[in-house]
Structure formats: C-alpha cells, structure tokens
Scaffold this motif. Structure first.
Motif, PDB file in Angstrom:
ATOM      1  N   GLY A 281       0.764  -1.225  -0.147  1.00 34.91           N
ATOM      2  CA  GLY A 281       0.033   0.170   0.058  1.00 34.91           C
ATOM      3  C   GLY A 281       0.914   1.251  -0.062  1.00 34.91           C
ATOM      4  O   GLY A 281       0.536   2.248  -0.950  1.00 34.91           O
ATOM      5  N   ARG A 282       1.888   1.241   0.783  1.00 31.84           N
ATOM      6  CA  ARG A 282       2.730   2.615   0.938  1.00 31.84           C
ATOM      7  C   ARG A 282       3.521   2.750  -0.316  1.00 31.84           C
ATOM      8  O   ARG A 282       3.691   3.852  -0.630  1.00 31.84           O
ATOM      9  CB  ARG A 282       3.498   2.448   2.200  1.00 31.84           C
ATOM     10  N   THR A 283       3.910   1.676  -0.746  1.00 33.21           N
ATOM     11  CA  THR A 283       4.730   1.783  -2.176  1.00 33.21           C
ATOM     12  C   THR A 283       4.051   2.021  -3.501  1.00 33.21           C
ATOM     13  O   THR A 283       4.360   2.088  -4.301  1.00 33.21           O
ATOM     14  CB  THR A 283       5.757   0.782  -2.198  1.00 33.21           C
ATOM     15  N   GLN A 284       2.573   1.609  -3.453  1.00 30.31           N
ATOM     16  CA  GLN A 284       2.015   1.456  -4.453  1.00 30.31           C
ATOM     17  C   GLN A 284       2.328   0.686  -5.501  1.00 30.31           C
ATOM     18  O   GLN A 284       2.170   0.768  -6.739  1.00 30.31           O
ATOM     19  CB  GLN A 284       1.763   2.875  -5.113  1.00 30.31           C
ATOM     20  N   ILE A 285       2.742  -0.640  -5.268  1.00 27.71           N
ATOM     21  CA  ILE A 285       3.180  -1.671  -6.103  1.00 27.71           C
ATOM     22  C   ILE A 285       2.007  -2.692  -5.997  1.00 27.71           C
ATOM     23  O   ILE A 285       1.275  -2.816  -5.143  1.00 27.71           O
ATOM     24  CB  ILE A 285       4.230  -2.278  -5.323  1.00 27.71           C
ATOM     25  N   ASN A 286       1.718  -2.897  -7.241  1.00 28.63           N
ATOM     26  CA  ASN A 286       0.609  -4.001  -7.483  1.00 28.63           C
ATOM     27  C   ASN A 286       1.066  -5.277  -8.179  1.00 28.63           C
ATOM     28  O   ASN A 286       0.140  -5.995  -8.792  1.00 28.63           O
ATOM     29  CB  ASN A 286      -0.419  -3.293  -8.127  1.00 28.63           C
ATOM     30  N   GLN A 287       2.522  -5.392  -8.333  1.00 26.75           N
ATOM     31  CA  GLN A 287       2.723  -6.560  -8.942  1.00 26.75           C
ATOM     32  C   GLN A 287       3.599  -7.414  -7.735  1.00 26.75           C
ATOM     33  O   GLN A 287       4.592  -6.916  -7.080  1.00 26.75           O
ATOM     34  CB  GLN A 287       3.743  -6.344 -10.048  1.00 26.75           C
ATOM     35  N   LEU A 288       3.472  -8.742  -7.533  1.00 28.78           N
ATOM     36  CA  LEU A 288       3.719  -9.373  -6.600  1.00 28.78           C
ATOM     37  C   LEU A 288       4.295 -10.840  -6.891  1.00 28.78           C
ATOM     38  O   LEU A 288       3.594 -11.633  -7.651  1.00 28.78           O
ATOM     39  CB  LEU A 288       2.759  -9.631  -5.258  1.00 28.78           C
ATOM     40  N   LYS A 289       5.798 -11.208  -6.618  1.00 33.91           N
ATOM     41  CA  LYS A 289       5.963 -12.393  -6.893  1.00 33.91           C
ATOM     42  C   LYS A 289       6.763 -13.000  -5.813  1.00 33.91           C
ATOM     43  O   LYS A 289       7.021 -12.390  -4.809  1.00 33.91           O
ATOM     44  CB  LYS A 289       7.433 -12.187  -8.005  1.00 33.91           C
ATOM     45  N   LEU A 290       6.851 -14.517  -5.966  1.00 33.28           N
ATOM     46  CA  LEU A 290       7.614 -15.166  -5.070  1.00 33.28           C
ATOM     47  C   LEU A 290       8.993 -15.701  -5.876  1.00 33.28           C
ATOM     48  O   LEU A 290       8.821 -16.246  -6.732  1.00 33.28           O
ATOM     49  CB  LEU A 290       6.735 -16.358  -4.429  1.00 33.28           C
ATOM     50  N   SER A 291       9.921 -15.764  -5.075  1.00 39.75           N
ATOM     51  CA  SER A 291      11.195 -16.434  -5.354  1.00 39.75           C
ATOM     52  C   SER A 291      11.274 -17.585  -4.351  1.00 39.75           C
ATOM     53  O   SER A 291      11.700 -17.152  -2.948  1.00 39.75           O
ATOM     54  CB  SER A 291      12.480 -15.602  -5.441  1.00 39.75           C
ATOM     55  N   THR A 292      11.389 -18.777  -4.725  1.00 44.50           N
ATOM     56  CA  THR A 292      11.664 -19.746  -3.648  1.00 44.50           C
ATOM     57  C   THR A 292      13.218 -19.982  -3.619  1.00 44.50           C
ATOM     58  O   THR A 292      13.632 -20.543  -2.475  1.00 44.50           O
ATOM     59  CB  THR A 292      11.178 -21.119  -4.185  1.00 44.50           C
ATOM     60  N   TYR A 293      14.015 -19.287  -4.312  1.00 37.19           N
ATOM     61  CA  TYR A 293      15.421 -19.007  -4.205  1.00 37.19           C
ATOM     62  C   TYR A 293      15.691 -18.040  -3.046  1.00 37.19           C
ATOM     63  O   TYR A 293      15.148 -16.862  -3.394  1.00 37.19           O
ATOM     64  CB  TYR A 293      16.188 -18.939  -5.254  1.00 37.19           C
ATOM     65  N   ASP A 294      16.457 -18.105  -2.118  1.00 34.11           N
ATOM     66  CA  ASP A 294      16.639 -17.152  -0.919  1.00 34.11           C
ATOM     67  C   ASP A 294      17.981 -17.197  -0.591  1.00 34.11           C
ATOM     68  O   ASP A 294      18.998 -17.480  -1.224  1.00 34.11           O
ATOM     69  CB  ASP A 294      15.648 -17.584   0.390  1.00 34.11           C
ATOM     70  N   LEU A 295      18.400 -16.990   0.908  1.00 39.58           N
ATOM     71  CA  LEU A 295      19.703 -16.645   1.166  1.00 39.58           C
ATOM     72  C   LEU A 295      20.727 -18.232   0.990  1.00 39.58           C
ATOM     73  O   LEU A 295      21.671 -17.897   0.687  1.00 39.58           O
ATOM     74  CB  LEU A 295      19.644 -16.527   2.711  1.00 39.58           C
ATOM     75  N   LYS A 296      20.106 -19.159   1.247  1.00 44.82           N
ATOM     76  CA  LYS A 296      20.701 -20.274   1.045  1.00 44.82           C
ATOM     77  C   LYS A 296      21.262 -20.675  -0.398  1.00 44.82           C
ATOM     78  O   LYS A 296      22.193 -21.027  -0.719  1.00 44.82           O
ATOM     79  CB  LYS A 296      20.159 -21.746   1.604  1.00 44.82           C
ATOM     80  N   MET A 297      20.273 -20.174  -1.391  1.00 45.09           N
ATOM     81  CA  MET A 297      20.793 -20.459  -2.830  1.00 45.09           C
ATOM     82  C   MET A 297      21.658 -19.134  -3.053  1.00 45.09           C
ATOM     83  O   MET A 297      22.550 -19.318  -4.005  1.00 45.09           O
ATOM     84  CB  MET A 297      19.540 -20.228  -3.653  1.00 45.09           C
ATOM     85  N   GLY A 298      21.648 -18.111  -2.405  1.00 37.09           N
ATOM     86  CA  GLY A 298      22.836 -17.011  -2.638  1.00 37.09           C
ATOM     87  C   GLY A 298      24.012 -17.425  -2.063  1.00 37.09           C
ATOM     88  O   GLY A 298      25.077 -17.174  -2.776  1.00 37.09           O
ATOM     89  N   VAL A 299      23.996 -18.062  -1.092  1.00 36.71           N
ATOM     90  CA  VAL A 299      25.234 -18.994  -0.585  1.00 36.71           C
ATOM     91  C   VAL A 299      25.936 -19.879  -1.609  1.00 36.71           C
ATOM     92  O   VAL A 299      27.048 -19.946  -2.186  1.00 36.71           O
ATOM     93  CB  VAL A 299      25.090 -19.610   1.029  1.00 36.71           C
ATOM     94  N   LEU A 300      25.032 -20.713  -2.077  1.00 38.08           N
ATOM     95  CA  LEU A 300      25.115 -21.792  -3.321  1.00 38.08           C
ATOM     96  C   LEU A 300      25.807 -20.880  -4.372  1.00 38.08           C
ATOM     97  O   LEU A 300      26.837 -21.477  -5.122  1.00 38.08           O
ATOM     98  CB  LEU A 300      24.165 -22.639  -3.369  1.00 38.08           C
ATOM     99  N   SER A 301      25.349 -19.824  -4.666  1.00 38.94           N
ATOM    100  CA  SER A 301      25.643 -19.158  -5.995  1.00 38.94           C
ATOM    101  C   SER A 301      27.163 -18.872  -5.935  1.00 38.94           C
ATOM    102  O   SER A 301      27.770 -18.485  -6.971  1.00 38.94           O
ATOM    103  CB  SER A 301      24.720 -17.872  -6.504  1.00 38.94           C
ATOM    104  N   SER A 302      27.594 -18.642  -4.809  1.00 34.40           N
ATOM    105  CA  SER A 302      28.928 -17.904  -4.692  1.00 34.40           C
ATOM    106  C   SER A 302      30.153 -19.239  -5.036  1.00 34.40           C
ATOM    107  O   SER A 302      31.192 -18.840  -5.226  1.00 34.40           O
ATOM    108  CB  SER A 302      29.419 -17.754  -3.256  1.00 34.40           C
ATOM    109  N   TYR A 303      29.568 -20.400  -5.082  1.00 36.39           N
ATOM    110  CA  TYR A 303      30.275 -21.773  -5.542  1.00 36.39           C
ATOM    111  C   TYR A 303      30.174 -21.960  -7.046  1.00 36.39           C
ATOM    112  O   TYR A 303      31.199 -22.556  -7.552  1.00 36.39           O
ATOM    113  CB  TYR A 303      30.020 -22.875  -4.944  1.00 36.39           C
ATOM    114  N   LEU A 304      29.653 -21.123  -7.712  1.00 40.61           N
ATOM    115  CA  LEU A 304      29.299 -21.507  -9.215  1.00 40.61           C
ATOM    116  C   LEU A 304      30.374 -20.639  -9.794  1.00 40.61           C
ATOM    117  O   LEU A 304      30.769 -19.591  -9.730  1.00 40.61           O
ATOM    118  CB  LEU A 304      27.616 -20.918  -9.589  1.00 40.61           C
TER     119      LEU A 304
END
Length: 304
Positions: A281-304
């Motif tokens: 509401g405060r940012t007036q954003i009306n598009q919403l997504k989910l990413s199931t990739y989160d912090l642990k995938m961010g850690v994994l990405s450092s090995y790629l």
C-alpha cells in the motif's frame, strides 16, 4: 564438488546439499527443521535452553546427513536470532564442539546481499524491484534490478519479534494490529523514502511466508502448481489481497485448518500478511512475485 549449505534462521534451520559441476548445480538433498530458536525471549536477546538444545540437536543430525553424502565443503550462516542473542557466540562454540559445524554469524547487510544473490539466480527480477525477506528475527529489503543493488537494509522487525511483542489476541484485535503497524511505520520510514526515488514496479517475496501465501492460493484455486518444485511464482494481486485479508481475520484454529498452511507459520503468517499488505500500500506496488530461491541459494551461487 559437493557443497552443504546450512541456513540457521530464527524459526527454521535449513540444510541443502548440492553437486557443482561446470558452473552448474544439482540439488541432491534438502530439508528444514522448525527449531524455533527465537522462542520465548527473542526480544530479550536470549536463546532459551530448550531452543538452544533443539538447535544443537538439529545440527548434529545435519552433520550425520552431510557425512553420508561425502560433502567437500560446508557453509553455515547464522542470522538475526544468533546475531542478536547474548548467548549467540556460546551457541556457535557448542555447535563446533558437539556437531562439528563451524558457523559464521553474518551481518544484516551481508544477509541482504546473499538474499539478492539467491533471488537473482531464480530469474524473478525482470524490472526495478523491491525484494522482501520476512524472517523471524529480521526483515531484509533490497531495492534492485537484475544487474545492481541500489539500496539494501536489514530491520529487526521479524515476525517472531513482533508476534511476541504485540500479538496477544485471537483473532488479532484492532489494537494489536495497530500496534504492529505503528511500529512498522516508524521503523520503515527510510524504506518508503527511497522507494519514492526508485519507484519499484514489483515486490518479490523471498521464500518463507511468501511460499505459504502462494501455497494457500494454489490450494484454494485447486491449481496443480507445486511450490515445492517451483523456482518462482507470480501472484494475481487480487488473490493475494483475499488470502491476506482472510488470514488477518481468521482465528488460530481457522488458520490451522487452511489447506496449504505450515504449522510453524499459523500465527506468524498474520504478522507477515499485515506487513506485506502495508508495504504494498505505501509503495503503491501492485505486482507481486515469489522467489523460492533465498539466502541459502545465494550462498550456493558463490560456488558457481
């Protein structure tokens, strides 16, 4: 090379084991355990003895699994609950001695960076976006596009903290709701200021509560989508508003009975819905997504 990534969250400990070859990864094993490290005394910055023991026992179990997969490297990161606890360093010491796992306590800034790296890996960022990760101890916001982070910050207003401090009614009362939102409004003043400069188009929720929102909507719509295997999910805005309103108005028992609800999140999901709806509401954003990739995938990405 085989890598084990452990994310020691305030509510849940996660273990992910992946094989990395030619800059690609395949996930061999993943699990999560509702350790509830922030139970009871998170706002007093203390891990209570029962939660301390649950955490160490879970890490011992994780270590057995890791050994069975003949892992080459282990990366274990601790976030808000351990970061802010008076006995957080003690937990790290005991984990090393009893579970043979070395834990790195990361800052809120490092946490936000790893969340961005994970969400970027999912491909969910397609324009100027605001990433939001609702943890039990803290909430991270990252203003970004697919190439750059413009601004990031971690706030100590996680769902477990707010629930213990303000959520004392069933269903949640107007007084409790207003207390939560008043606190959030004061804490996030600089977030809303920076959003007026960058005008993010999409709010991307990083795993956690957003997986529960998606799961509830999928079950309600009798869809055949599966959040367990999805990398990202795009919400219909009206679907999100309906499910958030239902969650906020429902009793504990009503939420518990909802198809797609995870028991650990039955009460914290109310706080998550309040904050998410307020930010939209405060940012007036009306598009919403989910990413199931989160912090642990961010850690994994450092090995790629």
């Amino acid at each position: 090379m085989r890598v084990a990534v452990i994310d020691l969250g305030t509510n849940t400990f996660h273990l992910l084991i992946a094989e990395i070859k030619n800059h690609q990864f395949s996930i061999l094993y993943k699990t999560n355990v509702p350790v509830k490290l922030g139970e009871g005394k998170i706002n007093d910055n203390l891990i209570i003895p029962e939660a301390f023991k649950r955490g160490i026992d879970t890490l011992k179990s994780f270590n057995e699994t890791i050994n069975s997969y003949h892992v080459d490297q282990i990366s274990a990161t601790a976030t808000s609950a351990i970061r802010s606890a008076k006995n957080g360093e003690e937990f790290v010491t005991v984990a090393k001695a009893e579970a043979q796992i070395s834990i790195k306590i990361i800052t809120g800034d490092e946490e936000a960076q790893l969340i961005y790296n994970g969400v970027k890996l999912s491909g969910a960022i397609t324009n100027t976006a605001l990433i939001m990760d609702i943890g039990g101890g803290s909430i991270e916001f990252i203003l970004c596009d697919n190439e750059n982070i413009f601004w990031k910050k971690s706030y100590n207003i996680g769902a477990a903290r707010l629930m213990q401090q303000y959520f004392h009614s069933d269903p949640i009362s107007d007084g409790d709701k207003n207390a939560i939102l008043f606190h959030v409004q004061n804490e996030l003043a600089d977030l809303f200021e920076i959003c007026e400069t960058y005008h993010p188009k999409t709010l991307i929720g990083s795993a956690g509560a957003f997986e529960t929102f998606a799961s509830l909507i999928i079950k309600k719509n009798n869809s055949d989508e599966n959040i367990e295997t999805a990398i990202s999910y795009t919400f219909e805005y009206d679907d999100y508003i309906k499910v958030a309103t239902t969650l906020i108005n429902a009793s504990h028992n009503q939420r518990h009975e909802m198809p797609g609800m995870i028991p650990l999140r039955v009460d914290m999901i109310v706080v998550a819905a309040l904050i998410t709806s307020y930010v939209l509401g405060r940012t007036q954003i009306n598009q919403l997504k989910l990413s199931t990739y989160d912090l642990k995938m961010g850690v994994l990405s450092s090995y790629l």
